[in-house]
Write a protein that holds these residues in place. Structure first.
Motif, short mmCIF file in Angstrom:
data_model
loop_
_atom_site.label_atom_id
_atom_site.label_comp_id
_atom_site.label_asym_id
_atom_site.label_seq_id
_atom_site.Cartn_x
_atom_site.Cartn_y
_atom_site.Cartn_z
N UNK A 1 0.62 -8.39 3.96
CA UNK A 1 -0.17 -9.57 3.61
C UNK A 1 -1.67 -9.33 3.75
N UNK A 2 -2.05 -8.36 4.58
CA UNK A 2 -3.46 -8.08 4.82
C UNK A 2 -4.08 -7.14 3.78
N UNK A 3 -3.28 -6.26 3.21
CA UNK A 3 -3.78 -5.19 2.34
C UNK A 3 -4.71 -5.67 1.22
N UNK A 4 -4.40 -6.74 0.49
CA UNK A 4 -5.30 -7.13 -0.60
C UNK A 4 -6.68 -7.62 -0.11
N UNK A 5 -6.78 -8.02 1.14
CA UNK A 5 -8.00 -8.68 1.62
C UNK A 5 -8.79 -7.84 2.62
N UNK A 6 -8.14 -6.84 3.20
CA UNK A 6 -8.79 -5.99 4.20
C UNK A 6 -8.61 -4.53 3.81
N UNK A 7 -9.41 -4.05 2.87
CA UNK A 7 -9.26 -2.67 2.38
C UNK A 7 -9.60 -1.65 3.46
N UNK A 8 -9.07 -0.44 3.34
CA UNK A 8 -9.29 0.58 4.37
C UNK A 8 -10.76 1.01 4.49
N UNK A 9 -11.54 0.82 3.45
CA UNK A 9 -12.95 1.26 3.49
C UNK A 9 -13.87 0.24 4.17
N UNK A 10 -13.32 -0.89 4.65
CA UNK A 10 -14.12 -1.90 5.33
C UNK A 10 -13.42 -2.35 6.62
N UNK A 11 -13.30 -1.45 7.61
CA UNK A 11 -12.54 -1.78 8.82
C UNK A 11 -13.18 -2.87 9.67
N UNK A 12 -14.51 -2.98 9.61
CA UNK A 12 -15.21 -3.99 10.44
C UNK A 12 -14.78 -5.41 10.05
N UNK A 13 -14.51 -5.62 8.79
CA UNK A 13 -14.13 -6.95 8.29
C UNK A 13 -12.89 -7.47 9.02
N UNK B 1 0.84 -1.18 0.00
CA UNK B 1 0.00 0.00 0.00
C UNK B 1 0.88 1.24 0.00
N UNK B 2 1.68 1.40 1.01
CA UNK B 2 2.67 2.47 1.05
C UNK B 2 2.07 3.86 1.14
N UNK B 3 2.00 4.63 0.01
CA UNK B 3 1.63 6.03 -0.02
C UNK B 3 0.19 6.33 0.33
N UNK B 4 -0.75 5.53 -0.04
CA UNK B 4 -2.15 5.81 0.26
C UNK B 4 -2.48 5.38 1.68
N UNK B 5 -3.76 5.40 2.01
CA UNK B 5 -4.13 5.09 3.40
C UNK B 5 -3.85 3.63 3.72
N UNK B 6 -3.53 3.34 4.96
CA UNK B 6 -3.19 1.97 5.34
C UNK B 6 -4.41 1.04 5.24
N UNK B 7 -4.14 -0.22 5.09
CA UNK B 7 -5.23 -1.21 5.04
C UNK B 7 -5.93 -1.25 6.40
N UNK B 8 -7.08 -1.89 6.45
CA UNK B 8 -7.88 -1.93 7.68
C UNK B 8 -7.11 -2.56 8.84
N UNK B 9 -6.31 -3.59 8.55
CA UNK B 9 -5.58 -4.25 9.63
C UNK B 9 -4.50 -3.35 10.20
N UNK B 10 -3.72 -2.72 9.34
CA UNK B 10 -2.64 -1.84 9.81
C UNK B 10 -3.21 -0.63 10.54
#
Length: 167
Positions: free
Chosen positions: A22-34, A1-10
């Protein structure tokens, strides 16, 4: 991910989202509940280990399964989705029993109608071995099936409320 917003897990774990997260492809920042629900039930390190042990092409399905099971575990901490499956299997068994009873009742009614449509001399003909059920027999069959359906199928006193587990 790097420059944009962190994934939901991070974001939840308050760490920097690395390019190879490893989480970024499966836990996008727009779905934190997941991720939050999966993390609550399984823990981030266990999820990470599970995903690393799988081939990349199976990881998305694994995440879907983890989310489903985590939602089920929140609703039923002991049995999870197995509890929902058992409940649904019991419902299917109960409905199959009710269907069998209804089909038997239909058959009995059809046999009664056939019996009443036959000429009376056919019943009295000793050469004919046509055995038709009497009203007493039909009532007994019906009572037996009602008893069987109520005693062999476990009735759940407080039915499980089935809700979508895919939130």
């Amino acid at each position: 991910m790097g420059g944009s917003s962190p994934c939901a897990s991070c974001k939840l774990l308050r760490r920097r989202c690395a390019k190879d997260c490893i989480f970024a492809p499966y836990f996008p920042p727009d779905d934190p509940h997941k991720f939050a629900i999966v993390h609550k039930v399984f823990g981030a390190s266990n999820i990470s280990k599970m995903l690393q042990e799988l081939p990349i092409q199976q990881r998305a399905d694994a995440v879907s399964s983890l989310v489903y099971e985590a939602n089920a575990r929140v609703r039923d901490p002991v049995y999870g989705c197995v509890g929902a499956i058992s409940y649904l299997q019991n419902q299917v068994s109960e409905l199959q029993m009710q269907l069998a009873v209804a089909q038997t009742e239909i058959l009995c009614i059809q046999m009664q109608q056939q019996e009443s449509a036959l000429p009376t001399q056919m019943h009295q003909d000793h050469k004919s071995f046509l055995l038709l059920p009497t009203n007493d027999n039909i009532d007994s069959i019906s009572q037996y099936l009602n008893l069987a359906s109520s005693s062999t199928v476990m009735q759940d006193p407080a039915p499980l409320k089935i809700e979508s587990l895919w939130t």
